[in-house]
Design an enzyme around this catalytic site. Structure first.
Site, PDB file in Angstrom:
ATOM      1  N   ALA A  67      34.587   2.726  25.305  1.00 10.48           N
ATOM      2  CA  ALA A  67      34.204   1.672  25.994  1.00 10.48           C
ATOM      3  C   ALA A  67      34.325   2.091  27.800  1.00 10.48           C
ATOM      4  O   ALA A  67      34.817   3.119  27.793  1.00 10.48           O
ATOM      5  CB  ALA A  67      35.399   0.629  25.752  1.00 10.48           C
ATOM      6  N   GLY A 106      35.628   3.203  21.214  1.00 11.04           N
ATOM      7  CA  GLY A 106      34.540   2.433  21.053  1.00 11.04           C
ATOM      8  C   GLY A 106      33.387   2.996  20.472  1.00 11.04           C
ATOM      9  O   GLY A 106      32.606   2.452  19.644  1.00 11.04           O
ATOM     10  N   GLU A 109      34.011   3.466  16.984  1.00  4.16           N
ATOM     11  CA  GLU A 109      33.872   1.937  16.499  1.00  4.16           C
ATOM     12  C   GLU A 109      32.622   1.756  15.969  1.00  4.16           C
ATOM     13  O   GLU A 109      32.248   1.033  15.165  1.00  4.16           O
ATOM     14  CB  GLU A 109      34.776   1.056  17.238  1.00  4.16           C
ATOM     15  CG  GLU A 109      36.107   1.107  17.227  1.00  4.16           C
ATOM     16  CD  GLU A 109      36.910   0.528  18.030  1.00  4.16           C
ATOM     17  OE1 GLU A 109      36.626   0.527  19.477  1.00  4.16           O
ATOM     18  OE2 GLU A 109      37.809  -0.565  17.792  1.00  4.16           O
ATOM     19  N   GLU A 129      42.501   5.336  21.612  1.00  2.58           N
ATOM     20  CA  GLU A 129      43.123   4.581  22.633  1.00  2.58           C
ATOM     21  C   GLU A 129      44.696   4.423  22.988  1.00  2.58           C
ATOM     22  O   GLU A 129      44.952   3.922  24.311  1.00  2.58           O
ATOM     23  CB  GLU A 129      42.701   2.931  22.183  1.00  2.58           C
ATOM     24  CG  GLU A 129      41.371   2.548  22.280  1.00  2.58           C
ATOM     25  CD  GLU A 129      40.461   3.197  21.105  1.00  2.58           C
ATOM     26  OE1 GLU A 129      40.837   4.127  20.499  1.00  2.58           O
ATOM     27  OE2 GLU A 129      39.400   2.626  20.782  1.00  2.58           O
TER      28      GLU A 129
END
Ligand code: 3HC
Length: 654
Positions: A67, A106, A109, A129
């Site tokens: 992210a 992310g 993911e 994370e």
């Protein structure tokens, strides 16, 4: 013909397969624009009859670095990453991830939601994370256990460990390691899968696992988590994958992610993430090239020198290790070999790697051999007369273009530069012990250090895998200056009424792995004692001075090594020593101090404030370039807990 879905996402059609490329330099982060583009590409693919499958890949050397961390301070903007990830998984047309490079957070993911994953051999994958004080927020905690099992997922997510391609394959995280171009192989796989119903990760059952093994994985991670919230939450969420329906697990994960994202811990760790990148940007070095370095001479193969030699050999340089006698040189060589032996034993190095490193080492008592080095790092006894004599000699022997670096902790490197004919090619490289392990290197810019010489120090430290932080020349540089202020305040607290173990307990409860007095004992009390004696003649007689540490040293209490210091040490344990308490009480009484009980929060706030005040002084004097550099030094060199962000961050000056 390529088609554009946003500024950062485009696609081309390759015989029915839509190859979507994310191009969002520097790391293809999942920014709002990238999410919009990816969602657009997927919706286009679902509607266009001629498209039978989709491949997602990244431009450059990264797949997706996660992210966009810069967006974390602001309210989320749609489409949210979980929505995009859900659209990938729900696609009726197979979606294949061509993981061409790092797939982190992310990024992984996105990969986990694809129906098939092909990874290039050099890629690293992971959900780091927790290192930012958060948990994965786009399905990582629910999908990874379905592919890799609960124990592996616990370890990877709660510790934030990255895996290389081969391990990712072995764990079931990816379906294949590409032999060549991952995109070409992904297109071929997509064609094969077209027309078949996709294998959706979220629909898989979590493989059953031995609860004891899962429990142990959590215990191992928590042993290192030191009171941080994110690893605890990560473990809980991974376990929930086995008990909750998939959608409910996702909702639980998202709620936890949002809660942690706004925590002080996460803000502190984000500060550190950006601080590390900022430290690499040094004023005046834009466009300045580092000098080429292949061979590094290390003078002095004691504990520090041999640690430096190991780090330098690990990084692929040749090393000339110099000692005073052939016996000492041989002992140094053996010490270095011993450190490699340990690495082999723990599986961090293989026999071949060990042999290759030792083949690049020449240990010698012939100082003239340093002539073959482009960089000389001295790590001899920290005494001005010794180092001055050495620098005069090195200046005469070293190649004229060579850079001379001192590893002094306290001496003024400008004084050493001044005895050479090359002060512009002198700098400090202050390593921390054990130098092969500790990440921090203070790179000392002396008064006359040339920009390319500073750039060389930074480049070498970086190649050693270290975190270099530039400091100006001052007694103790950034770290020892702040640490001295910490020590001074800790001793004031003792005089004012707190006992060492009470101070340590307060700091440990706040987040330090070890309180100050335990650290003093571990490091040894004699160096600070010698410094105080050196400074005695010039000390301001009106300044407050605590003499308790002097009394300890006079009594032969030099810390853990001598079995006694601020504590009594036996069998690896520290114990309160009544003799020390008596000594403290005598000292207080002699000064007529009215003792009072000092609460833990006052202990913590006074010690933190002392560090921040010294940091402020370093900024005012221009020794440190930015407050965040001070935070990095204290975290990576002095045990300040990273999840608190550093003394300047805590003081609101980060
Ligand atoms: N968001 C925003 N910027 C990022 C970023 C990210 N995720 N990752 C890196 N950057 C920026 C850096 O700040 C730096 O910017 P600068 O040039 O302006 O200083 C630039 O990208 C280059 O970064 P590095 O110097 O670290 O480059 P490297 O090539 O050495 O390393 C990397 C690349 C391995 C991707 C490394 O940057 C990295 O580890 N990034 C962080 C990965 C991460 O933690 N991802 C998880 C994010 S949280 C998340 O995904 C939540 C999700 O679950 C919802």
């Amino acid at each position: 013909m390529s088609q554009t879905f946003s500024d950062t996402v485009s696609a081309r059609l390759d015989g029915g397969v839509l190859v979507v490329t994310i191009d969002n330099p520097p790391v293809n982060a999942a920014s709002a624009d990238m999410r919009t583009g990816l969602a657009g590409a997927l919706s286009h693919a679902s509607m266009a009859d001629k498209i039978v499958a989709v491949v997602i890949t990244g431009a450059g050397k990264t797949f997706v670095g996660g992210a966009d961390i810069r967006e974390f301070g602001a309210p989320p903007v749609g489409p949210l990453l979980p929505e995009v990830v859900a659209a990938i998984e729900a696609s009726d047309k197979p979606v294949v991830a061509a993981i061409n490079g790092a797939a982190l957070g992310g990024g992984l993911e996105i990969g986990l939601a694809c129906h098939h994953r092909i990874v290039s051999a050099g890629a690293k994958l992971g959900l780091p994370e927790v290192k930012l004080g958060i948990v994965p927020g786009a399905g990582g905690t629910q999908r990874l256990p379905r592919l890799a099992g609960l124990a592996a997922a616990t370890e990877l997510i709660a510790a934030g460990r990255l895996v290389a391609a081969a391990e990712a394959l072995a764990l079931g995280i990816v379906d294949a390691v590409a032999e060549g171009d991952p995109v070409g192989e992904a297109v071929a796989a997509a064609r094969r899968l077209a027309g078949h119903s996709p294998r959706r990760t979220g629909a898989l059952a979590v493989p059953s696992a031995d609860p004891v093994v899962v429990e142990q994985a959590g215990v191992r991670v928590l042993a290192k988590a030191r009171g941080q919230q994110a690893p605890v939450e990560a473990i809980r969420l991974v376990r929930a994958a086995a008990t909750l329906p998939f959608e409910q697990g996702l909702a639980e994960e998202r709620a936890t992610f949002l809660r942690l994202r706004d925590s002080t811990e996460a803000k502190a760790l984000r500060h550190i993430f950006f601080a590390e990148r900022a430290a690499a940007k040094v004023a005046g070095l834009d466009g300045v090239e580092a000098r080429p370095v292949r061979t590094i001479a290390v003078i002095g193969l004691g504990l520090m020198g041999s640690g430096i030699a190991v780090a330098v050999l690990d990084a692929g340089y040749n090393v000339i290790g110099v000692e005073q006698t052939p016996e000492a040189a041989e002992n140094g060589r053996q010490r270095i070999a011993g450190l490699f032996d340990r690495a082999v034993k723990s599986g961090r190095l293989d026999a071949e790697g060990r042999a290759a490193r030792l083949a690049r080492l020449a240990a010698t008592a012939v100082m003239e051999e340093v002539a073959g080095a482009e960089l000389v790092i001295e790590a001899v006894f920290d005494d001005l007369a010794v180092k001055t004599a050495l620098f005069e000699r090195l200046d005469a022997i070293a190649a004229p273009h060579a850079v001379l670096a001192t590893n002094t902790s306290y001496l003024d490197p400008d004084q050493l530069a001044a005895v050479t004919a090359r002060p512009e090619r002198v700098l400090g490289l202050h390593f921390f012990s054990p130098a092969n392990i500790m990440r921090l290197v203070e790179v000392v810019r002396c008064g006359k250090t040339a920009p390319d010489v500073l750039a060389t120090g930074l480049a070498v430290a970086k190649r050693l895998g270290k975190l270099p932080v530039v400091t100006g020349a001052t007694e103790g540089f950034i770290g020892n200056r702040v640490f001295s202020a910490y020590r001074r305040e800790a001793e004031f607290l003792v005089e004012d009424g707190a006992l060492p173990h009470e101070i340590d307990a307060a700091m440990e409860a706040w987040g330090f792995a070890m309180g100050p007095f335990a650290v003093f004992d571990l490091a040894g009390l004699e160096i600070a004692w010698a410094r105080r004696k050196r400074q005695a003649a010039t000390r301001d007689p009106s300044a407050r001075y605590v003499d308790i540490a002097d009394r300890l040293c006079e009594a032969g209490r030099f810390g853990q090594k001598s079995g006694r210091g601020w504590y009594a040490h036996a069998g690896g344990k520290r114990q309160v020593d009544p003799e020390v308490t008596a000594l403290i009480e005598t000292s207080r009484a002699a000064k007529g101090i009215v003792v009072r009980a000092i609460p833990a929060d006052e202990i913590v706030s006074r010690l933190l404030a002392a560090m921040a005040a010294e940091g402020r002084a370093l900024l005012d004097e221009g020794i440190a370039a930015r407050a965040s550099d001070i935070d990095l030094v204290m975290i990576n060199g002095y045990g300040f807990p990273a999840h608190k962000g550093g003394p300047m961050f805590v003081a609101g000056m980060g």
